[in-house]
Design a protein around this motif. Structure first.
Motif, PDB file in Angstrom:
ATOM      1  N   ILE A 183      11.006  -0.805   7.995  1.00  0.00           N
ATOM      2  CA  ILE A 183      10.383  -1.522   6.694  1.00  0.00           C
ATOM      3  C   ILE A 183      11.216  -0.868   5.468  1.00  0.00           C
ATOM      4  CG2 ILE A 183       8.169  -1.509   5.582  1.00  0.00           C
ATOM      5  CD1 ILE A 183       6.913  -0.622   8.226  1.00  0.00           C
ATOM      6  N   PRO A 184      11.819  -1.448   4.514  1.00  0.00           N
ATOM      7  CA  PRO A 184      12.560  -1.105   3.518  1.00  0.00           C
ATOM      8  C   PRO A 184      11.742  -0.618   2.457  1.00  0.00           C
ATOM      9  CG  PRO A 184      12.877  -3.409   3.909  1.00  0.00           C
ATOM     10  CD  PRO A 184      11.762  -3.209   4.870  1.00  0.00           C
ATOM     11  N   VAL A 185      10.677  -0.837   2.129  1.00  0.00           N
ATOM     12  CA  VAL A 185       9.878  -0.066   1.005  1.00  0.00           C
ATOM     13  C   VAL A 185       8.260   0.093   1.644  1.00  0.00           C
ATOM     14  CG1 VAL A 185       9.230  -0.108  -1.296  1.00  0.00           C
ATOM     15  CG2 VAL A 185      11.337  -1.091  -0.629  1.00  0.00           C
ATOM     16  N   LEU A 186       7.835   1.169   1.353  1.00  0.00           N
ATOM     17  CA  LEU A 186       6.296   1.222   2.003  1.00  0.00           C
ATOM     18  C   LEU A 186       5.427   2.037   0.825  1.00  0.00           C
ATOM     19  CD1 LEU A 186       5.134   0.770   4.746  1.00  0.00           C
ATOM     20  CD2 LEU A 186       5.909   3.013   5.439  1.00  0.00           C
ATOM     21  N   ASP A 187       4.234   1.708   0.642  1.00  0.00           N
ATOM     22  CA  ASP A 187       3.423   2.222  -0.676  1.00  0.00           C
ATOM     23  C   ASP A 187       2.556   3.131  -0.021  1.00  0.00           C
ATOM     24  OD1 ASP A 187       1.417   0.640  -0.163  1.00  0.00           O
ATOM     25  OD2 ASP A 187       1.466  -0.566  -1.957  1.00  0.00           O
ATOM     26  N   GLY A 188       1.529   3.953  -0.695  1.00  0.00           N
ATOM     27  CA  GLY A 188       0.864   4.845  -0.248  1.00  0.00           C
ATOM     28  C   GLY A 188      -0.238   4.142   0.748  1.00  0.00           C
ATOM     29  N   ALA A 189      -0.926   3.034   0.220  1.00  0.00           N
ATOM     30  CA  ALA A 189      -1.841   2.199   0.731  1.00  0.00           C
ATOM     31  C   ALA A 189      -1.464   1.907   2.171  1.00  0.00           C
ATOM     32  CB  ALA A 189      -2.443   1.000   0.085  1.00  0.00           C
TER      33      ALA A 189
END
Ligand SMILES: Nc1ncnc2c1ncn2[C@@H]1O[C@H](COP(=O)(O)OP(=O)(O)O)[C@@H](O)[C@H]1O
Ligand SMILES: CC(=O)N[C@@H](CCC(=O)OP(=O)(O)O)C(=O)O
Length: 253
Positions: A183-189
């Motif tokens: 997964i190249p980009v992952l956010d807090g949620a």
């Protein structure tokens, strides 16, 4: 400057150590040592178990944890120094580099970082010495075992410097069994959702949570990337690893 955390999963990865030694620019290295600690505890007849990726550390196991981590830090500092990057192996017990308090009494001697002596780090770097930090903290009532991912987050956050977690997978994977599912980009949620649904498990849990903490504390960017030769220069291309961000903004045109 860059804070680099090397997972215990990369213990003995000589090409990576060479890359670090030859990295242009200041580095602070934080190392783990989970597998070696586990092997040593087992050899001494102790059982070991984890809760949400943190090692439950009864007081009688603390000396073994500290011995293993200290030796690992000295080995790494020695190797980097031999390769031309003069490095100093430290733990949080040197000059109160890392102060901590017990996290939860059910976890035994496990700590959470409350303060980082950044002056010590600046003093070493001003002399072109690379700090190599073992994740043992100073506390009332004796040392505490702190997850190395959390130590790296506290250091990068306090310094306001970027952080790279080098580990034994290509990044955070959508399917942990499929190395192609990075997964190249992952956010807090998304991080919390994937912990809840079980796709992020084991040692990846403290890593992603610590990555978010580092951003909250002031690190400008955080990546989880494979500890392979050539990783460091390719980090920001987006072709490697997982970048953790507080939240995603969708771009509409
Ligand atoms: N979604 C996921 N993506 C990638 N790795 C995962 C995931 N969930 C669990 N893991 C596990 O997390 C491990 C990395 O954490 P850990 O063993 O603590 O590494 P390190 O010693 O480098 O800190 C991987 O080897 C993998 O087994
Ligand atoms: C409290 C806690 O979990 N401490 C860790 C410290 C070492 C570590 O974090 O090593 P890795 O980076 O290899 O996982 C432990 O005892 O394993």
């Amino acid at each position: 400057m860059l804070v680099v955390k090397i997972g215990g999963s990369l213990d003995g990865a000589e090409p990576l150590v060479r890359d670090l030694a030859h990295h242009e620019g200041e580095l602070i290295v934080v190392h783990g040592g989970g597998p070696r600690i586990g092997a040593e505890l087992e050899a001494r007849g102790f059982e070991t178990r984890f809760e949400s990726g943190l090692r439950v550390t009864p007081p009688e196991q603390m000396a073994v944890v500290e011995q293993v981590l200290t030796q690992l830090g000295k080995e790494l500092a020695d190797r980097l120094s031999q390769l031309g990057r003069l490095s100093v192996g430290l733990s949080g017990r040197d000059a109160r580099l890392l102060r901590a308090e017990p996290l939860d009494e059910r976890l035994g001697r496990v700590g959470r970082i409350t303060a980082v002596n950044t002056s010590l780090l600046f003093a070493l770097m001003s002399r072109h010495l690379t700090p190599v930090i073992s994740p043992i903290a100073s506390a009332e009532g004796g040392p505490l075992n702190v997850n190395a991912d959390e130590v790296a987050a506290a250091v990068a956050g306090c310094l306001g410097e970027p952080l790279v977690y080098l580990t034994d997978v290509p990044g955070v994977l959508a399917d942990p069994a499929d190395p192609e599912s990075r997964i190249p980009v992952l956010d807090g949620a998304e991080v919390e959702a994937r912990i809840q649904d079980g796709t992020i498990a084991g040692g990846m849990i403290p890593k992603v949570r610590a990555a978010l903490t580092a951003l909250e504390f002031g690190a400008p960017w955080v990546m989880i990337a494979p500890g392979e030769p050539g990783s460091l220069p390719r980090l920001l291309s987006g072709k490697l690893g997982t970048r953790i961000v507080p939240e995603k903004i969708s771009r509409e045109v």
